[in-house]
Design a protein around this motif. Structure first.
Motif, short mmCIF file in Angstrom:
data_model
loop_
_atom_site.label_atom_id
_atom_site.label_comp_id
_atom_site.label_asym_id
_atom_site.label_seq_id
_atom_site.Cartn_x
_atom_site.Cartn_y
_atom_site.Cartn_z
N THR A 289 27.87 41.20 37.83
CA THR A 289 28.28 42.61 37.80
C THR A 289 29.48 42.84 38.70
O THR A 289 30.41 43.57 38.35
N ARG B 149 23.82 40.49 40.08
CA ARG B 149 24.74 41.31 40.89
C ARG B 149 26.09 40.62 41.02
O ARG B 149 27.13 41.28 40.99
N ARG C 22 32.56 41.85 37.00
CA ARG C 22 32.91 42.88 36.00
C ARG C 22 33.56 44.10 36.65
O ARG C 22 34.50 44.68 36.11
#
Length: 182
Positions: free
Chosen positions: A123, A120, A126
């Motif tokens: 992510t 996570r 990102r």
């Protein structure tokens, strides 16, 4: 984040081992290393004793905005940004260093896992790079917290300064409080 300099296979294996030990999912390993899927599967099974979890990676920004995950995500992204700005690290190295520092600052949830997993956290970075998320400054405490990029955040108040009425009142928390009182 996926820019790679020329690295040896042993460096790639070492990176994969460190990522697996931090809890990386297979998709993260495939993106951040040049090792084959088969090699990563074998390495994962060797280190963890089980096959890697199956399923899709988190794909929604909404999880990072909910009360408790937002606090943890905000802590992580601020550590990450500081390292990128001041420690001259980038890419997966910055994510790993920031995640280790994050783990030093938080207690695990009742299941023994941190609220924010490495996958996570990766992510989240990102989502920041793709400009889906950003931070807003809380007008009460001055902290920077994760918010949706396109939300109207003027006068933003964070979840710590304005806690939701049900914050922390899960069934599990009630049971633990009752056991502690007994």
């Amino acid at each position: 984040m996926t820019k790679k300099s020329v690295v040896t296979e042993s460096q790639e294996i070492q990176l994969a081992i460190e990522l697996i030990n931090l809890g990386a999912r297979l998709q993260l390993l495939e993106t951040e290393t040049s090792l084959s899927r088969e090699r990563l599967l074998k390495l994962y099974k060797e280190l963890k004793g089980v096959s890697p979890p199956k399923g899709m990676l988190p794909f929604s920004t909404d999880w990072f905005i909910t009360w408790q995950p937002n606090i943890h995500s905000s802590l992580f992204i601020n550590i990450y940004r500081y390292l990128v700005s001041h420690a001259h690290v980038s890419g997966i190295e910055a994510v790993m260093k920031a995640y280790k520092l994050y783990l030093e600052q938080v207690d695990p949830d009742p299941s023994g896992e941190p609220v924010l997993s490495l996958t996570r956290a990766w992510t989240l970075v990102r989502f920041f790079e793709s400009k889906m998320l950003t931070t807003a400054c809380c007008k009460k405490c001055g902290g920077d917290f994760v918010v949706h990029k396109l939300d109207l955040n003027q006068g933003f108040v964070c979840g710590l300064c304005h806690m939701p009425s049900r914050a922390g009142k899960t069934k599990k928390a009630k049971e633990e409080a009752a056991q502690a009182a007994a």
